[in-house]
Scaffold this motif. Structure first.
Motif, PDB file in Angstrom:
ATOM      1  N   LEU A   1       0.840  -1.211   0.000  1.00 50.10           N
ATOM      2  CA  LEU A   1       0.000   0.000   0.000  1.00 50.10           C
ATOM      3  C   LEU A   1       0.869   1.253   0.000  1.00 50.10           C
ATOM      4  CD1 LEU A   1      -2.722  -1.301   2.453  1.00 50.10           C
ATOM      5  CD2 LEU A   1      -3.208  -0.375   0.176  1.00 50.10           C
ATOM      6  N   HIS A   2       1.949   1.235   0.785  1.00 47.46           N
ATOM      7  CA  HIS A   2       2.851   2.401   0.797  1.00 47.46           C
ATOM      8  C   HIS A   2       3.555   2.551  -0.557  1.00 47.46           C
ATOM      9  CE1 HIS A   2       2.225   3.542   4.903  1.00 47.46           C
ATOM     10  NE2 HIS A   2       2.639   2.375   5.390  1.00 47.46           N
ATOM     11  N   GLU A   3       3.999   1.424  -1.154  1.00 53.13           N
ATOM     12  CA  GLU A   3       4.648   1.503  -2.478  1.00 53.13           C
ATOM     13  C   GLU A   3       3.700   2.113  -3.513  1.00 53.13           C
ATOM     14  OE1 GLU A   3       7.662   1.075  -3.507  1.00 53.13           O
ATOM     15  OE2 GLU A   3       8.669  -0.165  -2.006  1.00 53.13           O
ATOM     16  N   LYS A   4       2.414   1.799  -3.369  1.00 52.00           N
ATOM     17  CA  LYS A   4       1.429   2.308  -4.327  1.00 52.00           C
ATOM     18  C   LYS A   4       0.852   3.657  -3.891  1.00 52.00           C
ATOM     19  CE  LYS A   4       0.991   0.342  -7.443  1.00 52.00           C
ATOM     20  NZ  LYS A   4       1.954   0.315  -8.581  1.00 52.00           N
ATOM     21  N   ALA A   5       1.410   4.234  -2.814  1.00 54.42           N
ATOM     22  CA  ALA A   5       0.998   5.570  -2.344  1.00 54.42           C
ATOM     23  C   ALA A   5      -0.493   5.644  -2.068  1.00 54.42           C
ATOM     24  CB  ALA A   5       1.424   6.643  -3.362  1.00 54.42           C
ATOM     25  N   GLN A   6      -1.019   4.594  -1.432  1.00 53.65           N
ATOM     26  CA  GLN A   6      -2.445   4.553  -1.112  1.00 53.65           C
ATOM     27  C   GLN A   6      -2.664   4.735   0.387  1.00 53.65           C
ATOM     28  OE1 GLN A   6      -4.865   4.424  -3.497  1.00 53.65           O
ATOM     29  NE2 GLN A   6      -3.037   4.619  -4.788  1.00 53.65           N
ATOM     30  N   ASP A   7      -3.560   5.650   0.738  1.00 54.01           N
ATOM     31  CA  ASP A   7      -3.983   5.781   2.131  1.00 54.01           C
ATOM     32  C   ASP A   7      -4.828   4.572   2.512  1.00 54.01           C
ATOM     33  OD1 ASP A   7      -2.781   8.219   2.576  1.00 54.01           O
ATOM     34  OD2 ASP A   7      -4.518   9.339   1.831  1.00 54.01           O
ATOM     35  N   PHE A   8      -4.752   4.186   3.756  1.00 55.73           N
ATOM     36  CA  PHE A   8      -5.604   3.085   4.220  1.00 55.73           C
ATOM     37  C   PHE A   8      -5.820   3.211   5.716  1.00 55.73           C
ATOM     38  CE2 PHE A   8      -2.361   0.471   6.344  1.00 55.73           C
ATOM     39  CZ  PHE A   8      -1.189   0.981   5.800  1.00 55.73           C
ATOM     40  N   GLU A   9      -6.894   2.577   6.160  1.00 52.89           N
ATOM     41  CA  GLU A   9      -7.192   2.532   7.593  1.00 52.89           C
ATOM     42  C   GLU A   9      -6.837   1.139   8.087  1.00 52.89           C
ATOM     43  OE1 GLU A   9     -11.136   2.778  10.524  1.00 52.89           O
ATOM     44  OE2 GLU A   9     -11.367   3.049   8.358  1.00 52.89           O
ATOM     45  N   LEU A  10      -5.943   1.048   9.060  1.00 50.25           N
ATOM     46  CA  LEU A  10      -5.592  -0.254   9.634  1.00 50.25           C
ATOM     47  C   LEU A  10      -6.528  -0.541  10.797  1.00 50.25           C
ATOM     48  CD1 LEU A  10      -3.628  -2.693   9.630  1.00 50.25           C
ATOM     49  CD2 LEU A  10      -2.284  -1.448  11.342  1.00 50.25           C
ATOM     50  N   ILE A  11      -7.286  -1.607  10.679  1.00 47.47           N
ATOM     51  CA  ILE A  11      -8.245  -1.961  11.723  1.00 47.47           C
ATOM     52  C   ILE A  11      -7.687  -3.163  12.487  1.00 47.47           C
ATOM     53  CG2 ILE A  11     -10.614  -2.725  12.177  1.00 47.47           C
ATOM     54  CD1 ILE A  11     -11.333  -1.317   9.471  1.00 47.47           C
ATOM     55  N   PRO A  12      -7.271  -2.950  13.750  1.00 49.34           N
ATOM     56  CA  PRO A  12      -6.617  -4.033  14.488  1.00 49.34           C
ATOM     57  C   PRO A  12      -7.561  -5.210  14.728  1.00 49.34           C
ATOM     58  CG  PRO A  12      -6.375  -1.914  15.625  1.00 49.34           C
ATOM     59  CD  PRO A  12      -7.389  -1.721  14.543  1.00 49.34           C
ATOM     60  N   VAL A  13      -7.022  -6.406  14.626  1.00 45.84           N
ATOM     61  CA  VAL A  13      -7.766  -7.627  14.932  1.00 45.84           C
ATOM     62  C   VAL A  13      -7.072  -8.255  16.140  1.00 45.84           C
ATOM     63  CG1 VAL A  13      -8.493  -9.879  14.064  1.00 45.84           C
ATOM     64  CG2 VAL A  13      -8.301  -7.935  12.484  1.00 45.84           C
ATOM     65  N   ASP A  14      -7.819  -8.479  17.208  1.00 47.04           N
ATOM     66  CA  ASP A  14      -7.211  -8.991  18.434  1.00 47.04           C
ATOM     67  C   ASP A  14      -7.092 -10.515  18.358  1.00 47.04           C
ATOM     68  OD1 ASP A  14      -6.335  -9.681  20.901  1.00 47.04           O
ATOM     69  OD2 ASP A  14      -7.856  -8.552  22.021  1.00 47.04           O
ATOM     70  N   LEU A  15      -5.924 -10.972  17.890  1.00 43.51           N
ATOM     71  CA  LEU A  15      -5.718 -12.421  17.735  1.00 43.51           C
ATOM     72  C   LEU A  15      -5.675 -13.121  19.093  1.00 43.51           C
ATOM     73  CD1 LEU A  15      -2.947 -12.499  14.933  1.00 43.51           C
ATOM     74  CD2 LEU A  15      -5.425 -12.507  14.658  1.00 43.51           C
ATOM     75  N   PHE A  16      -5.263 -12.395  20.126  1.00 38.68           N
ATOM     76  CA  PHE A  16      -5.121 -13.031  21.440  1.00 38.68           C
ATOM     77  C   PHE A  16      -6.486 -13.399  22.028  1.00 38.68           C
ATOM     78  CE2 PHE A  16      -1.361 -10.479  20.627  1.00 38.68           C
ATOM     79  CZ  PHE A  16      -0.374 -11.448  20.766  1.00 38.68           C
ATOM     80  N   SER A  17      -7.501 -12.592  21.751  1.00 32.94           N
ATOM     81  CA  SER A  17      -8.854 -12.940  22.205  1.00 32.94           C
ATOM     82  C   SER A  17      -9.612 -13.698  21.118  1.00 32.94           C
ATOM     83  CB  SER A  17      -9.621 -11.673  22.598  1.00 32.94           C
ATOM     84  OG  SER A  17      -9.973 -10.942  21.424  1.00 32.94           O
ATOM     85  N   GLN A  18      -8.884 -14.120  20.071  1.00 30.97           N
ATOM     86  CA  GLN A  18      -9.470 -14.884  18.962  1.00 30.97           C
ATOM     87  C   GLN A  18     -10.615 -14.157  18.259  1.00 30.97           C
ATOM     88  OE1 GLN A  18      -9.941 -19.147  20.119  1.00 30.97           O
ATOM     89  NE2 GLN A  18      -7.979 -19.153  19.045  1.00 30.97           N
ATOM     90  N   GLU A  19     -10.470 -12.850  18.157  1.00 36.57           N
ATOM     91  CA  GLU A  19     -11.458 -12.072  17.398  1.00 36.57           C
ATOM     92  C   GLU A  19     -11.577 -12.595  15.967  1.00 36.57           C
ATOM     93  OE1 GLU A  19     -10.495  -7.899  17.357  1.00 36.57           O
ATOM     94  OE2 GLU A  19     -11.992  -7.439  15.812  1.00 36.57           O
ATOM     95  N   ASN A  20     -10.460 -13.127  15.453  1.00 39.29           N
ATOM     96  CA  ASN A  20     -10.449 -13.645  14.079  1.00 39.29           C
ATOM     97  C   ASN A  20     -11.236 -14.934  13.911  1.00 39.29           C
ATOM     98  OD1 ASN A  20      -8.206 -14.557  15.773  1.00 39.29           O
ATOM     99  ND2 ASN A  20      -7.497 -15.707  14.013  1.00 39.29           N
ATOM    100  N   LYS A  21     -11.679 -15.531  15.018  1.00 36.72           N
ATOM    101  CA  LYS A  21     -12.491 -16.757  14.924  1.00 36.72           C
ATOM    102  C   LYS A  21     -13.967 -16.478  15.208  1.00 36.72           C
ATOM    103  CE  LYS A  21      -8.770 -19.293  14.232  1.00 36.72           C
ATOM    104  NZ  LYS A  21      -8.431 -19.720  12.864  1.00 36.72           N
ATOM    105  N   GLN A  22     -14.311 -15.196  15.369  1.00 38.16           N
ATOM    106  CA  GLN A  22     -15.700 -14.820  15.650  1.00 38.16           C
ATOM    107  C   GLN A  22     -16.445 -14.584  14.332  1.00 38.16           C
ATOM    108  OE1 GLN A  22     -16.631 -15.075  18.833  1.00 38.16           O
ATOM    109  NE2 GLN A  22     -14.480 -15.629  19.139  1.00 38.16           N
ATOM    110  N   PRO A  23     -17.791 -14.728  14.383  1.00 33.12           N
ATOM    111  CA  PRO A  23     -18.591 -14.622  13.152  1.00 33.12           C
ATOM    112  C   PRO A  23     -18.352 -13.355  12.336  1.00 33.12           C
ATOM    113  CG  PRO A  23     -19.931 -15.456  14.940  1.00 33.12           C
ATOM    114  CD  PRO A  23     -18.600 -15.091  15.546  1.00 33.12           C
ATOM    115  N   ALA A  24     -18.156 -12.215  12.988  1.00 28.47           N
ATOM    116  CA  ALA A  24     -17.996 -10.959  12.237  1.00 28.47           C
ATOM    117  C   ALA A  24     -16.752 -11.020  11.357  1.00 28.47           C
ATOM    118  CB  ALA A  24     -17.903  -9.771  13.205  1.00 28.47           C
ATOM    119  N   PHE A  25     -15.667 -11.603  11.889  1.00 32.22           N
ATOM    120  CA  PHE A  25     -14.449 -11.703  11.084  1.00 32.22           C
ATOM    121  C   PHE A  25     -14.550 -12.836  10.074  1.00 32.22           C
ATOM    122  CE2 PHE A  25     -10.167 -12.801   9.887  1.00 32.22           C
ATOM    123  CZ  PHE A  25      -9.591 -11.562   9.661  1.00 32.22           C
ATOM    124  N   LEU A  26     -15.121 -13.960  10.503  1.00 34.21           N
ATOM    125  CA  LEU A  26     -15.245 -15.107   9.589  1.00 34.21           C
ATOM    126  C   LEU A  26     -16.111 -14.778   8.366  1.00 34.21           C
ATOM    127  CD1 LEU A  26     -15.621 -18.030  12.169  1.00 34.21           C
ATOM    128  CD2 LEU A  26     -13.614 -17.544  10.737  1.00 34.21           C
TER     129      LEU A  26
END
Lengths: 217, 217
Positions: A21-46
């Motif tokens: 994204l930086h090489e392509k000079a694109q702005d972006f919003e980084l939205i943190p995903v809490d892997l320690f609380s397994q947010e990535n295994k919850q329905p919203a992320f899945l």
């Protein structure tokens, strides 16, 4: 509409996309995903990535996962912005970029990632690093780097005399690897070392490397 | 000038390219590489692929390796011949093809290949199949196929309602897997089974499957 990247600034696959994204000079919003609380295994992320892995890119209605596929999309969509990363106008160069992207994916990462994992992650999980796994993979990585050394004696970058996704995709794991006791595998190979010095001081990577604090004291 | 493909008609990665060549209606010369005498580790072959792996494609002066990269090249170069496999005119569809190509590469093959290897290859090398490795990977493969089942309940193929490289790349390993005692992992999932029945009876694959005799009595 701003690009949304779901992930973590320490994760190798998230940073692979951030660098692009930086090489392509694109702005972006980084939205943190809490892997320690397994947010990535919850329905919203899945719902965004059914495999429950970071990163995920949202570009309006389009949702993409798998870091290397995301980067191909960004390189193509923003081909006229920032640095050209896939040579879309030259079929043979573009094909050679893809070949060396696959080499990173199937030859390089499978040998370097277990070393980084054993050295940095296993201790965090209360386990001793498995030295047998490290040694086996150091031997394999050395053989891969012998091929890189020969390749990089003929061209400045892996796909030719131009920096591309094929090089960029090596940055995250190699950055962490260079903090291990085995950095000599890179440093002792003249052309690999010159390549690493070149690609690791690009401004797009330096911005991202600041956040790659994993393994720091 | 005819395309030259160096490889073996039993090898999963060689057949991955052969299927693509048939889909794109391209003639090619298959040049056998004798893996048993390690022809692939000799200088003549290493000059084509320094990693010593099949397949290698030669198209005039251009030499490519890594089967998935070769297929992207073929799909792009011959985009107007045979079946469209990467949707090059639609950026979002093309990106979705790449996502599911990466899923095959990083989620599917790493779980299905050890099963096929243990069942068919280990006995040829005088070793008993390692049932622990098989069981661990059957469990992982089942989880991957659960995601596929959900995905294929919404679209006919993995990347959408169109057959693409994302589907094609699954053919070689799945063909061998279906000859193992664990084919029910596919057959018991309604949408995965319908997808498999569809993609495995395409003429381009049937031509190649005839030569995939590995593991036959």
């Amino acid at each position: 509409m701003v690009l949304k990247l779901h992930g973590l600034p320490m994760s190798t696959s998230t940073t692979r996309v951030m660098i692009c994204l930086h090489e392509k000079a694109q702005d972006f919003e980084l939205i943190p995903v809490d892997l320690f609380s397994q947010e990535n295994k919850q329905p919203a992320f899945l719902a965004k990535n059914p495999f429950g892995k970071v990163p995920v890119l949202e570009d309006g209605e389009l949702t993409l996962f798998e870091s290397r596929a995301i980067n191909e999309y960004l390189a193509q969509k923003f081909k006229d912005s920032g640095h050209d990363l896939i040579r879309p106008e030259n079929l043979n160069e573009c094909a050679t970029v893809k070949v060396w992207m696959e080499v990173e994916s199937h030859q390089y990462e499978p040998t370097i990632s277990p070393i980084v994992y054993q050295h940095f992650v296993a201790p965090l999980q209360g386990k001793a690093p498995d030295q047998t796994v490290i040694d086996q993979n150091l031997e394999k990585l050395g053989k891969v780097l012998d091929v890189y050394e020969a390749r990089l004696s003929g061209t400045k970058y892996l796909a030719g005399d131009f920096y591309s996704l094929a090089d960029l995709h090596h940055l995250p794991y190699t950055f962490y690897f260079m903090k291990t006791p085995w950095a000599s595998l890179i440093n002792d190979r003249t052309h690999v070392k010159a390549w690493w010095d070149d690609i690791s001081c690009r401004p797009a990577f330096e911005k991202v490397a600041q956040g790659m604090t994993f393994g720091d004291k």
